[in-house]
Motif scaffolding. Sequence first.
Motif, PDB file in Angstrom:
ATOM      1  N   PHE A   1       2.819   7.729   2.001  1.00 55.25           N
ATOM      2  CA  PHE A   1       2.776   7.471   3.445  1.00 55.25           C
ATOM      3  C   PHE A   1       1.437   7.928   4.014  1.00 55.25           C
ATOM      4  O   PHE A   1       0.749   7.180   4.720  1.00 55.25           O
ATOM      5  CB  PHE A   1       3.936   8.211   4.116  1.00 55.25           C
ATOM      6  CG  PHE A   1       3.950   8.120   5.607  1.00 55.25           C
ATOM      7  CD1 PHE A   1       4.521   7.038   6.248  1.00 55.25           C
ATOM      8  CD2 PHE A   1       3.380   9.127   6.390  1.00 55.25           C
ATOM      9  CE1 PHE A   1       4.539   6.947   7.633  1.00 55.25           C
ATOM     10  CE2 PHE A   1       3.398   9.049   7.768  1.00 55.25           C
ATOM     11  CZ  PHE A   1       3.973   7.964   8.385  1.00 55.25           C
ATOM     12  N   GLU A   2       1.038   9.148   3.685  1.00 60.20           N
ATOM     13  CA  GLU A   2      -0.214   9.697   4.227  1.00 60.20           C
ATOM     14  C   GLU A   2      -1.420   8.885   3.756  1.00 60.20           C
ATOM     15  O   GLU A   2      -2.335   8.617   4.536  1.00 60.20           O
ATOM     16  CB  GLU A   2      -0.364  11.162   3.791  1.00 60.20           C
ATOM     17  CG  GLU A   2       0.624  12.075   4.507  1.00 60.20           C
ATOM     18  CD  GLU A   2       0.664  13.484   3.913  1.00 60.20           C
ATOM     19  OE1 GLU A   2       1.395  14.317   4.473  1.00 60.20           O
ATOM     20  OE2 GLU A   2      -0.012  13.743   2.895  1.00 60.20           O
ATOM     21  N   ALA A   3      -1.383   8.480   2.469  1.00 61.76           N
ATOM     22  CA  ALA A   3      -2.523   7.721   1.920  1.00 61.76           C
ATOM     23  C   ALA A   3      -2.651   6.370   2.613  1.00 61.76           C
ATOM     24  O   ALA A   3      -3.752   5.942   2.980  1.00 61.76           O
ATOM     25  CB  ALA A   3      -2.349   7.534   0.422  1.00 61.76           C
ATOM     26  N   ALA A   4      -1.501   5.687   2.806  1.00 59.28           N
ATOM     27  CA  ALA A   4      -1.542   4.355   3.432  1.00 59.28           C
ATOM     28  C   ALA A   4      -2.006   4.463   4.883  1.00 59.28           C
ATOM     29  O   ALA A   4      -2.838   3.668   5.339  1.00 59.28           O
ATOM     30  CB  ALA A   4      -0.167   3.695   3.333  1.00 59.28           C
ATOM     31  N   VAL A   5      -1.500   5.447   5.594  1.00 59.03           N
ATOM     32  CA  VAL A   5      -1.880   5.603   7.007  1.00 59.03           C
ATOM     33  C   VAL A   5      -3.354   5.995   7.114  1.00 59.03           C
ATOM     34  O   VAL A   5      -4.078   5.506   7.989  1.00 59.03           O
ATOM     35  CB  VAL A   5      -0.959   6.648   7.695  1.00 59.03           C
ATOM     36  CG1 VAL A   5      -1.458   6.973   9.101  1.00 59.03           C
ATOM     37  CG2 VAL A   5       0.471   6.134   7.742  1.00 59.03           C
ATOM     38  N   ALA A   6      -3.809   6.843   6.173  1.00 61.01           N
ATOM     39  CA  ALA A   6      -5.223   7.251   6.199  1.00 61.01           C
ATOM     40  C   ALA A   6      -6.151   6.060   6.003  1.00 61.01           C
ATOM     41  O   ALA A   6      -7.295   6.082   6.444  1.00 61.01           O
ATOM     42  CB  ALA A   6      -5.475   8.288   5.102  1.00 61.01           C
ATOM     43  N   ARG A   7      -5.681   5.006   5.340  1.00 59.42           N
ATOM     44  CA  ARG A   7      -6.498   3.803   5.138  1.00 59.42           C
ATOM     45  C   ARG A   7      -6.289   2.797   6.260  1.00 59.42           C
ATOM     46  O   ARG A   7      -6.676   1.632   6.148  1.00 59.42           O
ATOM     47  CB  ARG A   7      -6.162   3.132   3.804  1.00 59.42           C
ATOM     48  CG  ARG A   7      -6.460   3.987   2.611  1.00 59.42           C
ATOM     49  CD  ARG A   7      -7.952   4.242   2.434  1.00 59.42           C
ATOM     50  NE  ARG A   7      -8.141   5.594   1.906  1.00 59.42           N
ATOM     51  CZ  ARG A   7      -9.312   6.214   1.807  1.00 59.42           C
ATOM     52  NH1 ARG A   7     -10.397   5.625   2.224  1.00 59.42           N
ATOM     53  NH2 ARG A   7      -9.391   7.427   1.311  1.00 59.42           N
ATOM     54  N   GLY A   8      -5.611   3.198   7.301  1.00 59.76           N
ATOM     55  CA  GLY A   8      -5.482   2.352   8.486  1.00 59.76           C
ATOM     56  C   GLY A   8      -4.258   1.474   8.505  1.00 59.76           C
ATOM     57  O   GLY A   8      -4.118   0.605   9.376  1.00 59.76           O
ATOM     58  N   TYR A   9      -3.336   1.659   7.552  1.00 57.86           N
ATOM     59  CA  TYR A   9      -2.160   0.801   7.508  1.00 57.86           C
ATOM     60  C   TYR A   9      -1.063   1.302   8.439  1.00 57.86           C
ATOM     61  O   TYR A   9      -0.913   2.511   8.663  1.00 57.86           O
ATOM     62  CB  TYR A   9      -1.624   0.692   6.075  1.00 57.86           C
ATOM     63  CG  TYR A   9      -2.522  -0.124   5.183  1.00 57.86           C
ATOM     64  CD1 TYR A   9      -2.825  -1.444   5.510  1.00 57.86           C
ATOM     65  CD2 TYR A   9      -3.086   0.426   4.036  1.00 57.86           C
ATOM     66  CE1 TYR A   9      -3.661  -2.201   4.699  1.00 57.86           C
ATOM     67  CE2 TYR A   9      -3.926  -0.330   3.223  1.00 57.86           C
ATOM     68  CZ  TYR A   9      -4.207  -1.641   3.558  1.00 57.86           C
ATOM     69  OH  TYR A   9      -5.047  -2.390   2.774  1.00 57.86           O
TER      70      TYR A   9
ATOM     71  N   GLY B   1       0.828  -1.214   0.000  1.00 58.50           N
ATOM     72  CA  GLY B   1       0.000   0.000   0.000  1.00 58.50           C
ATOM     73  C   GLY B   1       0.853   1.251   0.000  1.00 58.50           C
ATOM     74  O   GLY B   1       0.532   2.246  -0.673  1.00 58.50           O
ATOM     75  N   PHE B   2       1.968   1.204   0.701  1.00 62.51           N
ATOM     76  CA  PHE B   2       2.879   2.349   0.725  1.00 62.51           C
ATOM     77  C   PHE B   2       3.457   2.601  -0.677  1.00 62.51           C
ATOM     78  O   PHE B   2       3.515   3.741  -1.147  1.00 62.51           O
ATOM     79  CB  PHE B   2       4.006   2.079   1.733  1.00 62.51           C
ATOM     80  CG  PHE B   2       5.055   3.132   1.748  1.00 62.51           C
ATOM     81  CD1 PHE B   2       4.866   4.326   2.425  1.00 62.51           C
ATOM     82  CD2 PHE B   2       6.243   2.945   1.064  1.00 62.51           C
ATOM     83  CE1 PHE B   2       5.839   5.318   2.415  1.00 62.51           C
ATOM     84  CE2 PHE B   2       7.227   3.920   1.046  1.00 62.51           C
ATOM     85  CZ  PHE B   2       7.027   5.110   1.733  1.00 62.51           C
ATOM     86  N   VAL B   3       3.830   1.520  -1.361  1.00 60.54           N
ATOM     87  CA  VAL B   3       4.396   1.647  -2.725  1.00 60.54           C
ATOM     88  C   VAL B   3       3.332   2.172  -3.689  1.00 60.54           C
ATOM     89  O   VAL B   3       3.582   3.105  -4.473  1.00 60.54           O
ATOM     90  CB  VAL B   3       4.922   0.276  -3.216  1.00 60.54           C
ATOM     91  CG1 VAL B   3       5.383   0.353  -4.660  1.00 60.54           C
ATOM     92  CG2 VAL B   3       6.056  -0.213  -2.321  1.00 60.54           C
ATOM     93  N   LEU B   4       2.133   1.570  -3.624  1.00 55.61           N
ATOM     94  CA  LEU B   4       1.065   1.985  -4.545  1.00 55.61           C
ATOM     95  C   LEU B   4       0.630   3.424  -4.242  1.00 55.61           C
ATOM     96  O   LEU B   4       0.316   4.200  -5.159  1.00 55.61           O
ATOM     97  CB  LEU B   4      -0.125   1.029  -4.429  1.00 55.61           C
ATOM     98  CG  LEU B   4       0.174  -0.437  -4.774  1.00 55.61           C
ATOM     99  CD1 LEU B   4      -1.046  -1.320  -4.493  1.00 55.61           C
ATOM    100  CD2 LEU B   4       0.590  -0.589  -6.232  1.00 55.61           C
ATOM    101  N   GLY B   5       0.627   3.768  -2.961  1.00 60.88           N
ATOM    102  CA  GLY B   5       0.278   5.141  -2.571  1.00 60.88           C
ATOM    103  C   GLY B   5       1.298   6.139  -3.095  1.00 60.88           C
ATOM    104  O   GLY B   5       0.954   7.250  -3.518  1.00 60.88           O
TER     105      GLY B   5
END
Lengths: 195, 393
Positions: free
Chosen positions: B197-205, B125-129
């Motif tokens: 980073f922000e996108a992955a964390v926002a999705r709960g990762y 998710g971090f890579v795709l984000g």
Amino acid sequence: MIVRRLRMLALVALMLSLAACAGGGGRLVKPGPNPAGGKLMIDSEMEWTRMSASRYQLWTMDGELLNRLYLIPRVREREFIFLGQRQTKRRPDGAFYHRGLRADELRDLILDGLRASGTADVEATNLRPARFGNRDGLRFEFSLANPEGLRYRGMAAAFEHEKGLALAIFLAPSEHYYPRDAEKVSKMLDTLRLR
Amino acid sequence: MTRPVLLRVTAVAALCIALAGCATSQPLREHRPGDAPVAGTDEDELWYAMQRAEAELQRSPQRVRDPALNAYVRELTCKVAAEHCRDLRVYIMDVPEFNASMAPNGMMLVWTGALLRARDEAELGFVLGHEAGHFRAQHSLRQWRRLKDTSAVLSAFQLVAYGAGVPDAALLGALGAYAGIFKFSRDQEREADTLGFEAAVARGYDPDAGADLWARLKREEETRKYERRGVVFATHPATEERLADIRSAAAALPSPPRDRNRDAYRAAMRPFLEGWLAEEVSRRRYASSLLVIGDLLADSPQEDHALLTFYLGETHRRRNAAGDRAKAADLYARAVALPGAPVAAWREHGFALRDAGRKAEAATALRRYLDTATQAEDRAFVQRELDRLGGTP
């Protein structure tokens, strides 16, 4: 004036390309026994055009993209399977030849070399023992796709001798060209030998 | 440098700065989900070129077409791309290296080497984000405009510099301009790291996922010292810098989420594991593969141990440096003792036993290989070896 200059340039380019043909590469190979570089010999079943480099020969009938036969008389210890780079302590990675590899290890080395050259879907079939003159070796067939997706089929023959590995690889598009010539080329590969 | 030359260089530099001011700086359009570029703009031209490249890519023999894997990666991409989900098309490419990329028209490429190296959804998710971040921030378009502008200014500058009789300044100007382009690229990568980073964390990762992945990539990078790159002309920031940045970003979160979804990730990737391991070994980047497969083995469930142990052995065997054959022999012996050992492990175990002079055991192992792998492609050679060992039943 510009048109005349362009014509002149085109003429010069044509002369240069003809001169290149007359030079090192582009010689006719006739059916029968032929030198294939170093002490390597092969009996040709048909006519080819031969381009010689210092350490290998490239034979073709219809152009490199449509059929090509690489003949390498000697891959030396620690050398990349298709020549060029050598393995060093600083650069240990790559498909480097070592004396005494098993037949399946030599096959894998050739396939990994093909993969490293940018081809995809590389698969081998029918690995089998073969005799080349008085030496044991191996033969196998393979298929692959070039980066644009064109499917190729090919066959490989290899045997070890005192100075390294002798290697022959034939490659042609799966459509028309490979089926047209496969039988004759296969017979040719069986005749590989050292003088 | 003599005074007249210095004066000339100063004059050329001043002219260059003036010309730089003339460079095009078209405003970026507002990047709303579902929007396409305005017809006739340079962005429209760029998209057109990318669409043609995408049509080629769709026919590529390296494209992985498995529906379940594509659906899984697509779903994860949508999670982190959020409102831009429908703008993106994800292509999984069968290339055993760690990489992913994003084109300005929404064509995202993910290489199978990245899927092998990630451990869970949070890491991927971090890579795709990160890649979706490139799209959101229109990085390719910015980079393209920067290249065009730099090229135009550079041409004018070099003309003036050569005319003024200071060819050295022309050369230095070119180096400076290209270094500027690479720095611009590195800045974009940093921004995409932050967005990913922000996108992955926002999705709960789990925010530590990116750092975990980068730490492993850094170790892998260090196994290929001969590929060390320069700093000025690098398109990406140094891995250690990126690692430090995402570590500090993760540490700054007061109560971060901790989702990893490791089981779901493993279930999606497991059908491809053996094929990807074979491709990993085929790269013949021995130290790198030993690290990657060794790390996977340390992190894997019991059911994958035989497979990973076998491929560790394969890497040693192919490298064939001092001590490698003995290490491979040990790993093959361990692999065949585990449940789920690949059939080829028996062949290699047999050959290792033969080399150790244990003929009867070698014959048993090779016979087991031939009995199990009825269509074995190397049957003729193995049978010949078996005959030499006196193992024909």
